[in-house]
Design a protein around this motif. Structure first.
Motif, mmCIF file in Angstrom:
data_model
loop_
_atom_site.group_PDB
_atom_site.id
_atom_site.type_symbol
_atom_site.label_atom_id
_atom_site.label_comp_id
_atom_site.label_asym_id
_atom_site.label_seq_id
_atom_site.Cartn_x
_atom_site.Cartn_y
_atom_site.Cartn_z
ATOM 1 N N PHE A 134 -6.311 22.711 -11.636
ATOM 2 C CA PHE A 134 -6.679 22.626 -10.223
ATOM 3 C C PHE A 134 -5.476 22.997 -9.366
ATOM 4 O O PHE A 134 -4.411 22.391 -9.503
ATOM 5 C CB PHE A 134 -7.110 21.203 -9.847
ATOM 6 N N LEU A 135 -5.646 23.955 -8.492
ATOM 7 C CA LEU A 135 -4.642 24.271 -7.485
ATOM 8 C C LEU A 135 -5.038 23.465 -6.249
ATOM 9 O O LEU A 135 -6.104 23.676 -5.673
ATOM 10 C CB LEU A 135 -4.623 25.767 -7.186
ATOM 11 N N VAL A 136 -4.192 22.521 -5.858
ATOM 12 C CA VAL A 136 -4.547 21.535 -4.842
ATOM 13 C C VAL A 136 -4.081 22.001 -3.468
ATOM 14 O O VAL A 136 -2.894 22.222 -3.253
ATOM 15 C CB VAL A 136 -3.909 20.165 -5.181
ATOM 16 N N GLU A 137 -5.024 22.130 -2.560
ATOM 17 C CA GLU A 137 -4.694 22.487 -1.182
ATOM 18 C C GLU A 137 -4.239 21.254 -0.406
ATOM 19 O O GLU A 137 -3.261 21.281 0.323
ATOM 20 C CB GLU A 137 -5.902 23.101 -0.495
ATOM 21 N N ARG A 138 -4.973 20.148 -0.566
ATOM 22 C CA ARG A 138 -4.629 18.875 0.073
ATOM 23 C C ARG A 138 -4.932 17.769 -0.917
ATOM 24 O O ARG A 138 -5.830 17.891 -1.735
ATOM 25 C CB ARG A 138 -5.452 18.649 1.340
ATOM 26 N N ARG A 177 0.864 -1.186 0.000
ATOM 27 C CA ARG A 177 0.000 0.000 0.000
ATOM 28 C C ARG A 177 0.895 1.230 0.000
ATOM 29 O O ARG A 177 1.613 1.481 0.957
ATOM 30 C CB ARG A 177 -0.909 -0.033 1.220
ATOM 31 N N MET A 178 0.802 1.994 -1.068
ATOM 32 C CA MET A 178 1.674 3.152 -1.256
ATOM 33 C C MET A 178 0.826 4.420 -1.367
ATOM 34 O O MET A 178 -0.350 4.373 -1.713
ATOM 35 C CB MET A 178 2.522 2.979 -2.515
ATOM 36 N N THR A 179 1.482 5.529 -1.097
ATOM 37 C CA THR A 179 0.869 6.844 -1.251
ATOM 38 C C THR A 179 1.949 7.799 -1.754
ATOM 39 O O THR A 179 3.028 7.351 -2.144
ATOM 40 C CB THR A 179 0.233 7.331 0.076
ATOM 41 N N HIS A 180 1.652 9.071 -1.772
ATOM 42 C CA HIS A 180 2.641 10.048 -2.239
ATOM 43 C C HIS A 180 3.025 10.986 -1.104
ATOM 44 O O HIS A 180 2.305 11.138 -0.121
ATOM 45 C CB HIS A 180 2.090 10.856 -3.423
ATOM 46 N N ARG A 181 4.172 11.626 -1.274
ATOM 47 C CA ARG A 181 4.614 12.678 -0.359
ATOM 48 C C ARG A 181 5.091 13.838 -1.227
ATOM 49 O O ARG A 181 5.857 13.650 -2.164
ATOM 50 C CB ARG A 181 5.750 12.181 0.534
ATOM 51 N N TYR A 182 4.631 15.025 -0.859
ATOM 52 C CA TYR A 182 5.043 16.218 -1.594
ATOM 53 C C TYR A 182 4.835 17.426 -0.711
ATOM 54 O O TYR A 182 3.804 17.556 -0.052
ATOM 55 C CB TYR A 182 4.243 16.372 -2.888
ATOM 56 N N ASP A 183 5.781 18.323 -0.703
ATOM 57 C CA ASP A 183 5.702 19.540 0.083
ATOM 58 C C ASP A 183 5.817 20.719 -0.878
ATOM 59 O O ASP A 183 6.809 20.849 -1.588
ATOM 60 C CB ASP A 183 6.838 19.578 1.114
ATOM 61 N N ARG A 233 -1.272 15.252 2.997
ATOM 62 C CA ARG A 233 -0.414 14.539 2.063
ATOM 63 C C ARG A 233 0.424 15.423 1.162
ATOM 64 O O ARG A 233 1.309 14.939 0.511
ATOM 65 C CB ARG A 233 -1.223 13.582 1.193
ATOM 66 N N THR A 234 0.150 16.707 1.081
ATOM 67 C CA THR A 234 1.066 17.560 0.343
ATOM 68 C C THR A 234 2.106 18.135 1.287
ATOM 69 O O THR A 234 2.986 18.863 0.872
ATOM 70 C CB THR A 234 0.340 18.707 -0.399
ATOM 71 N N LYS A 235 2.011 17.783 2.540
ATOM 72 C CA LYS A 235 2.985 18.237 3.529
ATOM 73 C C LYS A 235 3.915 17.081 3.882
ATOM 74 O O LYS A 235 3.469 16.005 4.255
ATOM 75 C CB LYS A 235 2.290 18.720 4.809
ATOM 76 N N ALA A 236 5.186 17.296 3.774
ATOM 77 C CA ALA A 236 6.169 16.233 3.994
ATOM 78 C C ALA A 236 6.112 15.682 5.407
ATOM 79 O O ALA A 236 6.392 14.514 5.625
ATOM 80 C CB ALA A 236 7.571 16.752 3.700
ATOM 81 N N ASP A 237 5.722 16.496 6.387
ATOM 82 C CA ASP A 237 5.721 16.002 7.756
ATOM 83 C C ASP A 237 4.526 15.108 8.071
ATOM 84 O O ASP A 237 4.402 14.615 9.176
ATOM 85 C CB ASP A 237 5.783 17.160 8.747
ATOM 86 N N SER A 238 3.637 14.864 7.108
ATOM 87 C CA SER A 238 2.494 14.008 7.364
ATOM 88 C C SER A 238 2.799 12.531 7.181
ATOM 89 O O SER A 238 1.988 11.697 7.479
ATOM 90 C CB SER A 238 1.309 14.408 6.461
ATOM 91 N N ILE A 239 3.985 12.208 6.688
ATOM 92 C CA ILE A 239 4.407 10.829 6.502
ATOM 93 C C ILE A 239 5.458 10.523 7.562
ATOM 94 O O ILE A 239 6.370 11.315 7.755
ATOM 95 C CB ILE A 239 5.023 10.611 5.113
ATOM 96 N N LEU A 289 0.190 10.750 -8.762
ATOM 97 C CA LEU A 289 0.927 11.625 -7.842
ATOM 98 C C LEU A 289 2.242 11.034 -7.352
ATOM 99 O O LEU A 289 3.253 11.728 -7.338
ATOM 100 C CB LEU A 289 0.047 11.987 -6.641
ATOM 101 N N PRO A 290 2.281 9.766 -6.918
ATOM 102 C CA PRO A 290 3.567 9.246 -6.440
ATOM 103 C C PRO A 290 4.641 9.198 -7.519
ATOM 104 O O PRO A 290 5.818 9.379 -7.226
ATOM 105 C CB PRO A 290 3.246 7.842 -5.948
ATOM 106 N N LYS A 291 4.251 8.956 -8.750
ATOM 107 C CA LYS A 291 5.230 8.950 -9.848
ATOM 108 C C LYS A 291 5.760 10.361 -10.085
ATOM 109 O O LYS A 291 6.937 10.549 -10.391
ATOM 110 C CB LYS A 291 4.579 8.398 -11.118
ATOM 111 N N ALA A 292 4.882 11.353 -9.930
ATOM 112 C CA ALA A 292 5.274 12.744 -10.162
ATOM 113 C C ALA A 292 5.983 13.356 -8.959
ATOM 114 O O ALA A 292 6.752 14.295 -9.116
ATOM 115 C CB ALA A 292 4.045 13.579 -10.509
ATOM 116 N N THR A 293 5.727 12.827 -7.776
ATOM 117 C CA THR A 293 6.317 13.399 -6.565
ATOM 118 C C THR A 293 7.225 12.360 -5.913
ATOM 119 O O THR A 293 8.294 12.088 -6.410
ATOM 120 C CB THR A 293 5.212 13.895 -5.613
ATOM 121 N N GLU A 294 6.781 11.776 -4.802
ATOM 122 C CA GLU A 294 7.578 10.761 -4.112
ATOM 123 C C GLU A 294 6.665 9.630 -3.674
ATOM 124 O O GLU A 294 5.607 9.870 -3.079
ATOM 125 C CB GLU A 294 8.278 11.369 -2.892
ATOM 126 N N LEU A 295 7.062 8.415 -3.945
ATOM 127 C CA LEU A 295 6.309 7.219 -3.582
ATOM 128 C C LEU A 295 6.765 6.752 -2.206
ATOM 129 O O LEU A 295 7.956 6.539 -1.992
ATOM 130 C CB LEU A 295 6.568 6.121 -4.628
#
Length: 171
Positions: A117-121, A8-14, A158-164, A134-140
């Motif tokens: 779309f300007l993404v807040e979260r 189970r993967m998600t993305h990380r992006y700040d 999830r657009t905040k790095a400290d959430s992972i 998103l994970p391919k474009a940012t970080e998996l």
């Protein structure tokens, strides 16, 4: 070819995140002379953007919709997206001019559309898939126990790095 990432993967992006959908609607499939030139312009633009690390393009996925092909693009900034679109020295402006010239000759043959779309979260999950979105474009990163449910991932943004959790691995 990309390998399937088990688990189970998600993305990380700040930072600022822009999702841009752009596509063409082919209204006269039997007239490739009208839509094929337009179709061939997009790879040039994507190549130009992908080879410029300062362009702001984080990544993209090509898809096929009911009316024709479209692309989901991920950008680091709305300003960089608009700067690219309006720069006469880049591939987009001449391609847009060519499209408009062709559209005047055959106005209903092919259409162009886009949504920005300007993404807040953002929340994402990918289970046993090849890298995409998103994970391919940012970080998996792996989904941590604390973020096992979509609601928890979305609440953290999830657009905040400290959430992972820092113990999560990246690929």
């Amino acid at each position: 070819m990309s390998k399937v990432v088990a688990g189970r993967m998600t993305h990380r992006y700040d930072g600022e995140l822009v999702v841009f959908h752009i596509g063409m609607q082919i209204n006269r499939w039997w007239r490739p002379d009208l839509w094929l030139p337009l179709f061939s312009d997009m790879p040039k633009m994507l190549r130009e953007l992908a080879t410029d690390p300062d362009s702001g393009l984080l990544g993209f996925d090509m898809l096929l919709g009911a009316g024709g092909p479209y692309i989901v693009q991920y950008w680091s900034s709305i300003d960089k997206l608009y700067a690219y679109a309006s720069d006469p020295a880049q591939e987009h402006r001449p391609a847009w001019t060519r499209f408009n010239q062709r559209a005047r000759k055959a106005p209903d043959a092919v259409g162009i559309w886009h949504e920005t779309f300007l993404v807040e979260r953002a929340e994402s999950i990918y289970v046993s898939t090849k890298p995409m979105g998103l994970p391919k474009a940012t970080e998996l990163v792996e989904v941590g126990r604390r973020h096992d449910r979509a609601h928890a991932r979305f609440a953290d943004g999830r657009t905040k790095a400290d959430s992972i959790p820092s113990s999560a691995t990246s690929h």
